[in-house]
Design a protein around this motif. Structure first.
Motif, PDB file in Angstrom:
ATOM      1  N   ALA A   8      -0.386   1.528  -6.633  1.00 58.60           N
ATOM      2  CA  ALA A   8      -0.866   0.803  -5.455  1.00 58.60           C
ATOM      3  C   ALA A   8       0.237   0.674  -4.410  1.00 58.60           C
ATOM      4  O   ALA A   8       0.003   0.852  -3.212  1.00 58.60           O
ATOM      5  CB  ALA A   8      -1.381  -0.573  -5.850  1.00 58.60           C
ATOM      6  N   MET A   9       1.447   0.400  -4.837  1.00 55.27           N
ATOM      7  CA  MET A   9       2.569   0.282  -3.906  1.00 55.27           C
ATOM      8  C   MET A   9       2.883   1.625  -3.271  1.00 55.27           C
ATOM      9  O   MET A   9       3.153   1.701  -2.066  1.00 55.27           O
ATOM     10  CB  MET A   9       3.796  -0.271  -4.646  1.00 55.27           C
ATOM     11  N   LEU A  10       2.841   2.683  -4.055  1.00 53.94           N
ATOM     12  CA  LEU A  10       3.095   4.020  -3.528  1.00 53.94           C
ATOM     13  C   LEU A  10       2.073   4.383  -2.457  1.00 53.94           C
ATOM     14  O   LEU A  10       2.423   4.895  -1.384  1.00 53.94           O
ATOM     15  CB  LEU A  10       3.063   5.044  -4.663  1.00 53.94           C
ATOM     16  N   LEU A  11       0.808   4.112  -2.721  1.00 52.24           N
ATOM     17  CA  LEU A  11      -0.241   4.411  -1.745  1.00 52.24           C
ATOM     18  C   LEU A  11      -0.117   3.536  -0.500  1.00 52.24           C
ATOM     19  O   LEU A  11      -0.340   3.999   0.617  1.00 52.24           O
ATOM     20  CB  LEU A  11      -1.618   4.234  -2.383  1.00 52.24           C
ATOM     21  N   THR A  12       0.249   2.290  -0.678  1.00 48.81           N
ATOM     22  CA  THR A  12       0.400   1.388   0.460  1.00 48.81           C
ATOM     23  C   THR A  12       1.530   1.842   1.370  1.00 48.81           C
ATOM     24  O   THR A  12       1.377   1.908   2.587  1.00 48.81           O
ATOM     25  CB  THR A  12       0.685  -0.052  -0.032  1.00 48.81           C
ATOM     26  N   VAL A  13       2.656   2.176   0.795  1.00 46.15           N
ATOM     27  CA  VAL A  13       3.797   2.629   1.591  1.00 46.15           C
ATOM     28  C   VAL A  13       3.492   3.984   2.227  1.00 46.15           C
ATOM     29  O   VAL A  13       3.858   4.238   3.375  1.00 46.15           O
ATOM     30  CB  VAL A  13       5.065   2.688   0.718  1.00 46.15           C
ATOM     31  N   GLY A  14       2.798   4.845   1.519  1.00 38.73           N
ATOM     32  CA  GLY A  14       2.481   6.166   2.048  1.00 38.73           C
ATOM     33  C   GLY A  14       1.517   6.132   3.211  1.00 38.73           C
ATOM     34  O   GLY A  14       1.642   6.916   4.161  1.00 38.73           O
ATOM     35  N   ILE A  15       0.541   5.234   3.183  1.00 37.90           N
ATOM     36  CA  ILE A  15      -0.466   5.201   4.241  1.00 37.90           C
ATOM     37  C   ILE A  15       0.038   4.497   5.494  1.00 37.90           C
ATOM     38  O   ILE A  15      -0.494   4.688   6.585  1.00 37.90           O
ATOM     39  CB  ILE A  15      -1.779   4.559   3.736  1.00 37.90           C
ATOM     40  N   ALA A  17       2.748   4.941   7.317  1.00 38.49           N
ATOM     41  CA  ALA A  17       3.187   5.881   8.345  1.00 38.49           C
ATOM     42  C   ALA A  17       2.003   6.567   9.012  1.00 38.49           C
ATOM     43  O   ALA A  17       2.006   6.792  10.230  1.00 38.49           O
ATOM     44  CB  ALA A  17       4.123   6.915   7.738  1.00 38.49           C
ATOM     45  N   VAL A  18       0.976   6.882   8.244  1.00 39.75           N
ATOM     46  CA  VAL A  18      -0.206   7.536   8.802  1.00 39.75           C
ATOM     47  C   VAL A  18      -0.925   6.610   9.778  1.00 39.75           C
ATOM     48  O   VAL A  18      -1.344   7.027  10.862  1.00 39.75           O
ATOM     49  CB  VAL A  18      -1.156   7.974   7.668  1.00 39.75           C
ATOM     50  N   ILE A  19      -1.066   5.348   9.419  1.00 40.94           N
ATOM     51  CA  ILE A  19      -1.750   4.388  10.296  1.00 40.94           C
ATOM     52  C   ILE A  19      -0.994   4.231  11.602  1.00 40.94           C
ATOM     53  O   ILE A  19      -1.582   4.269  12.684  1.00 40.94           O
ATOM     54  CB  ILE A  19      -1.913   3.036   9.574  1.00 40.94           C
ATOM     55  N   TRP A  20       0.316   4.056  11.534  1.00 37.48           N
ATOM     56  CA  TRP A  20       1.101   3.883  12.761  1.00 37.48           C
ATOM     57  C   TRP A  20       1.065   5.141  13.617  1.00 37.48           C
ATOM     58  O   TRP A  20       0.936   5.068  14.839  1.00 37.48           O
ATOM     59  CB  TRP A  20       2.534   3.513  12.429  1.00 37.48           C
ATOM     60  N   ALA A  21       1.185   6.298  13.004  1.00 34.95           N
ATOM     61  CA  ALA A  21       1.177   7.546  13.769  1.00 34.95           C
ATOM     62  C   ALA A  21      -0.167   7.758  14.446  1.00 34.95           C
ATOM     63  O   ALA A  21      -0.233   8.150  15.616  1.00 34.95           O
ATOM     64  CB  ALA A  21       1.500   8.725  12.853  1.00 34.95           C
ATOM     65  N   TYR A  22      -1.266   7.492  13.735  1.00 31.93           N
ATOM     66  CA  TYR A  22      -2.584   7.670  14.328  1.00 31.93           C
ATOM     67  C   TYR A  22      -2.807   6.703  15.490  1.00 31.93           C
ATOM     68  O   TYR A  22      -3.314   7.083  16.538  1.00 31.93           O
ATOM     69  CB  TYR A  22      -3.684   7.486  13.283  1.00 31.93           C
ATOM     70  N   ALA A  23      -2.405   5.465  15.310  1.00 31.72           N
ATOM     71  CA  ALA A  23      -2.607   4.467  16.358  1.00 31.72           C
ATOM     72  C   ALA A  23      -1.820   4.827  17.612  1.00 31.72           C
ATOM     73  O   ALA A  23      -2.297   4.616  18.729  1.00 31.72           O
ATOM     74  CB  ALA A  23      -2.197   3.092  15.862  1.00 31.72           C
ATOM     75  N   ALA A  38      -2.891  -5.243  17.041  1.00 34.55           N
ATOM     76  CA  ALA A  38      -3.997  -5.421  16.093  1.00 34.55           C
ATOM     77  C   ALA A  38      -3.565  -5.052  14.677  1.00 34.55           C
ATOM     78  O   ALA A  38      -3.873  -5.769  13.719  1.00 34.55           O
ATOM     79  CB  ALA A  38      -5.197  -4.575  16.514  1.00 34.55           C
ATOM     80  N   ILE A  39      -2.841  -3.954  14.539  1.00 34.39           N
ATOM     81  CA  ILE A  39      -2.365  -3.550  13.213  1.00 34.39           C
ATOM     82  C   ILE A  39      -1.419  -4.602  12.652  1.00 34.39           C
ATOM     83  O   ILE A  39      -1.517  -4.981  11.478  1.00 34.39           O
ATOM     84  CB  ILE A  39      -1.673  -2.167  13.280  1.00 34.39           C
TER      85      ILE A  39
END
Length: 106
Positions: A8-15, A17-23, A38-39
């Motif tokens: 769960a921690m690995l997935l949280t940390v991995g996603i 960067a994707v959320i910030w880059a997309y936003a 908002a994020i």
């Protein structure tokens, strides 16, 4: 149990960067500032609500796994969501012309 927390921690940390880059790429100007705020707001809300809910359920039931389950269970419907994709454009062939404007062949 610790393996699940590690995943769960690995997935949280991995996603993250994707959320910030997309936003930041999907918006510009004032929209980028609003999406960043908002994020951050949702992250702060989750940082408070997650441990609060987990602790409340753990105290009510007397079991730590029940607290973790109550925290993760509301997120399960998100696994069933499907990504909406834009319709793909059909390829267009353009025939160059030496005497005038290019012609579009369909």
């Amino acid at each position: 149990m610790s393996v699940l927390l590690g995943v769960a921690m690995l997935l949280t940390v991995g996603i993250t960067a994707v959320i910030w880059a997309y936003a930041m790429t999907a918006t510009s100007g004032i929209g980028a500032a609003v999406s960043l705020a908002a994020i951050n707001s949702f992250g702060a809300l989750g940082a408070f609500a997650g441990p609060f809910a987990s602790g409340a359920v753990e105290q009510a039931t007397g079991s730590a796994p029940n607290g973790l389950t109550a925290t993760v269970l509301p997120l399960v419907p998100l696994l069933r969501t499907r990504r909406r994709t834009a319709p793909t454009a059909q390829p267009v062939t353009v025939r160059p012309s030496l005497t005038g404007p290019a012609e579009t062949v369909e």
